[in-house]
Design a protein around this motif. Structure first.
Motif, PDB file in Angstrom:
ATOM      1  N   VAL A  43      -9.745  -5.206  -1.983  1.00 44.49           N
ATOM      2  CA  VAL A  43      -9.922  -4.451  -0.736  1.00 44.49           C
ATOM      3  C   VAL A  43     -11.242  -4.834  -0.086  1.00 44.49           C
ATOM      4  N   LEU A  77       0.848  -1.192   0.000  1.00 47.20           N
ATOM      5  CA  LEU A  77       0.000   0.000   0.000  1.00 47.20           C
ATOM      6  C   LEU A  77       0.880   1.238   0.000  1.00 47.20           C
ATOM      7  N   VAL A 121       0.390   5.460  -0.124  1.00 44.97           N
ATOM      8  CA  VAL A 121      -0.498   6.634  -0.097  1.00 44.97           C
ATOM      9  C   VAL A 121       0.360   7.858  -0.360  1.00 44.97           C
ATOM     10  N   LEU A 126      -9.073   4.644   1.483  1.00 48.95           N
ATOM     11  CA  LEU A 126      -8.383   3.384   1.226  1.00 48.95           C
ATOM     12  C   LEU A 126      -9.324   2.330   0.655  1.00 48.95           C
ATOM     13  N   TYR A 127     -10.611   2.332   1.087  1.00 46.43           N
ATOM     14  CA  TYR A 127     -11.519   1.330   0.524  1.00 46.43           C
ATOM     15  C   TYR A 127     -12.405   1.897  -0.595  1.00 46.43           C
ATOM     16  N   VAL A 159      -4.061   6.782  -3.951  1.00 45.96           N
ATOM     17  CA  VAL A 159      -3.821   5.568  -3.180  1.00 45.96           C
ATOM     18  C   VAL A 159      -3.462   4.460  -4.153  1.00 45.96           C
ATOM     19  N   VAL A 173      -5.088  -2.357   7.543  1.00 41.29           N
ATOM     20  CA  VAL A 173      -5.111  -1.017   8.129  1.00 41.29           C
ATOM     21  C   VAL A 173      -6.297  -0.975   9.072  1.00 41.29           C
ATOM     22  N   ILE A 233      -9.452  -3.501   5.624  1.00 41.81           N
ATOM     23  CA  ILE A 233      -9.665  -2.282   6.391  1.00 41.81           C
ATOM     24  C   ILE A 233     -10.573  -2.615   7.564  1.00 41.81           C
TER      25      ILE A 233
END
Length: 257
Positions: free
Chosen positions: A82, A6, A8, A52-53, A63, A193, A165
């Motif tokens: 994800v 990942l 970011v 993130l999702y 991302v 995360v 997540i």
């Protein structure tokens, strides 16, 4: 399951032309690592998770999963990679536990159709991992809050994601099931995360920590470098102290005003 790297890059978000909720933040998480997000209410944790999702498109930055911008993936491809377990839970209480968990297979093209032994095996394994096989036929609406939380984790596992997540995954859980979730986080071979209010828990289970305050990053790195008394005072406006107890090989954070 295997994890994705990942990355970011200057990802931030604001609602339309309104106030910036999350200022640009950058960090990298290696495949299979666990990142804990910490910060007071309103710090920006949930907003970052939504980026993130793929619930929110970043207002700035991007991302990346394994070097690919998640907004350049199809929705189905992103859903295969994800999975998210949120504090909000389904309202269709008529579905059974098994049916809820089977929904995790939908990004793979099956869902309720029941096509393929592979899907049945994944669903059964996910139910078993969360101790839910005896409840598979129960209506979701008859479960306790903690049981529902475990069902949502099982659904996410059935999705076979590369990035998981978790938004406050220990909420609604009694001590035994909190420990089970902690053990699960430690055992999964995927990138995770998770937002956590319990800073001592974050220090135990996370490879990296990101501390937020009013939408800005205070610190990112290994937990012992991030969750320091000085950083915690800045993020939470409380005093913190590291104490060493004879029964533990790890320092324990205590807090006071």
């Amino acid at each position: 399951m295997s994890g994705a790297a990942l990355s970011v890059r200057d990802a931030g978000w604001r609602a339309g032309q309104g106030e910036t909720i999350l200022h640009p933040v950058s960090f990298d998480l290696a495949a299979g690592q666990v990142l804990g997000l910490a910060g007071a209410n309103g710090a920006g944790k949930s907003t970052l998770l939504r980026l993130l999702y793929r619930f929110h498109r970043p207002s700035t930055g991007a991302v990346f999963l394994d070097g690919v911008d998640i907004w350049k993936m199809s929705a189905r491809s992103a859903a295969r990679k994800v999975a998210a377990v949120l504090q909000e839970q389904p309202t269709d209480f008529a579905l059974s536990v098994g049916e809820i968990v089977a929904l995790g297979r939908r990004p793979h093209g099956t869902g309720f159709s029941g096509n393929g032994d592979r899907d049945a095996e994944v669903v059964e394994s996910s139910l078993d991992r969360m101790g839910l096989l005896p409840l598979a036929s129960r209506s979701f609406g008859t479960l306790s809050g903690g049981e529902r939380q475990r069902v949502m984790v099982a659904r996410a596992l059935a999705q076979e994601p590369e990035l998981l997540i978790l938004d406050e995954p220990t909420n609604h859980l009694d001590i035994r099931h909190q420990l089970e979730i902690v053990a699960l986080i430690s055992s999964l071979n995927i990138t995770i995360v998770t937002s956590l209010h319990d800073l001592n828990l974050a220090g135990r289970v996370c490879d990296r920590a990101l501390l937020l305050h009013r939408g800005r990053a205070v610190a990112f790195g290994v937990p012992e470098d991030v969750l320091t008394p000085d950083h915690i005072e800045k993020a939470y406006s409380v005093k913190a102290r590291l104490e060493q107890f004879a029964s533990s090989d790890q320092p324990h954070l205590t807090f006071h005003l």
